[in-house]
Motif scaffolding. Sequence first.
Motif, PDB file in Angstrom:
ATOM      1  N   ARG A 106       0.949   4.016  -3.008  1.00  0.00           N
ATOM      2  CA  ARG A 106       0.646   5.418  -2.696  1.00  0.00           C
ATOM      3  C   ARG A 106       1.779   6.324  -3.173  1.00  0.00           C
ATOM      4  O   ARG A 106       1.538   7.394  -3.747  1.00  0.00           O
ATOM      5  CB  ARG A 106       0.425   5.603  -1.194  1.00  0.00           C
ATOM      6  CG  ARG A 106      -0.955   5.224  -0.707  1.00  0.00           C
ATOM      7  CD  ARG A 106      -1.287   5.907   0.601  1.00  0.00           C
ATOM      8  NE  ARG A 106      -0.363   5.566   1.662  1.00  0.00           N
ATOM      9  CZ  ARG A 106      -0.544   4.555   2.525  1.00  0.00           C
ATOM     10  NH1 ARG A 106      -1.633   3.798   2.430  1.00  0.00           N
ATOM     11  NH2 ARG A 106       0.319   4.322   3.477  1.00  0.00           N
TER      12      ARG A 106
ATOM     13  N   ASP B 170      -6.809   4.816   3.544  1.00  0.00           N
ATOM     14  CA  ASP B 170      -5.917   4.921   2.387  1.00  0.00           C
ATOM     15  C   ASP B 170      -6.336   6.032   1.436  1.00  0.00           C
ATOM     16  O   ASP B 170      -5.483   6.685   0.827  1.00  0.00           O
ATOM     17  CB  ASP B 170      -5.850   3.574   1.668  1.00  0.00           C
ATOM     18  CG  ASP B 170      -5.087   2.547   2.485  1.00  0.00           C
ATOM     19  OD1 ASP B 170      -3.883   2.739   2.693  1.00  0.00           O
ATOM     20  OD2 ASP B 170      -5.705   1.576   2.940  1.00  0.00           O
TER      21      ASP B 170
ATOM     22  N   MET C 277       0.827  -1.203   0.000  1.00  0.00           N
ATOM     23  CA  MET C 277       0.000   0.000   0.000  1.00  0.00           C
ATOM     24  C   MET C 277       0.864   1.257   0.000  1.00  0.00           C
ATOM     25  O   MET C 277       0.586   2.225  -0.724  1.00  0.00           O
ATOM     26  CB  MET C 277      -0.920   0.000   1.215  1.00  0.00           C
ATOM     27  CG  MET C 277      -2.015  -1.046   1.163  1.00  0.00           C
ATOM     28  SD  MET C 277      -3.053  -0.976   2.648  1.00  0.00           S
ATOM     29  CE  MET C 277      -4.229  -2.301   2.286  1.00  0.00           C
TER      30      MET C 277
END
Length: 246
Positions: free
Chosen positions: A172, A195, A168
């Motif tokens: 990102r 998120d 993640m």
Amino acid sequence: MEKIIEIKNLTKLYGNGRGIKDINLDIFKGDIFGFLGPNGAGKTTAMKIMTGLVRPESGDVKIFGHSVMEEYEMAMEKVGCLIEIAEAYSYLSAFDNLKQLARYYPDVDHQRIDEVLELTGMIKYKNEKPKKFSLGMKQRLGLAAAVLSRPKVVILDEPLNGLDVEGMIDIRKMIKYLAEQEQTTFFISSHLIHDVELTCNRIGVIYDGKILNVESTQTILSNYATLENYFVSEVERNGRVSSCAR
């Protein structure tokens, strides 16, 4: 600001009553737009229409001024996308999967393939085959494919599904890097509130097929402790949370 995506009066309802109802949205150059809503809210339906996979009952989507319904090739010329499940040839290596895709893009060479594998944290697995990959690794490879051609718009449906915490963070970073350095515009759907808060600069809340509100992340967090608080407030304000969920 330059308008990149225009969604006007978009409606598509299925027999079970789900779908989207009269959606209107404008997405601007360099936006990382978060389409936030629970499962079944209509996110994937909207994104399938945006990428020409489903036709709406009414309304239109324009990308760079071209209608997806009427001028599909021109609308999608500079668009990369990942909708639902990332697919790959299981018998080819990660590199060779992207090499096959690169045949459609004259400006994509081996250096670019290595570059997107690096961006998505897959460079050390470039010679391995997807049949050995975890769900998160397959997702990373799908994201590498989505940005391979240096698209100006990237449409991602639940891009963080199956990723661990490290994955993640890597994705990102990739999204923010491309938005800042290449002015890539992102349209990202997710039900993962934290998120979306960490990734997106503008957020649209969708619930029961309708857009409840669109606001900048900065404005939201100046008025609410977290994006989750904002989301619950918007849903409650529109009378769509049952008393047991409050």
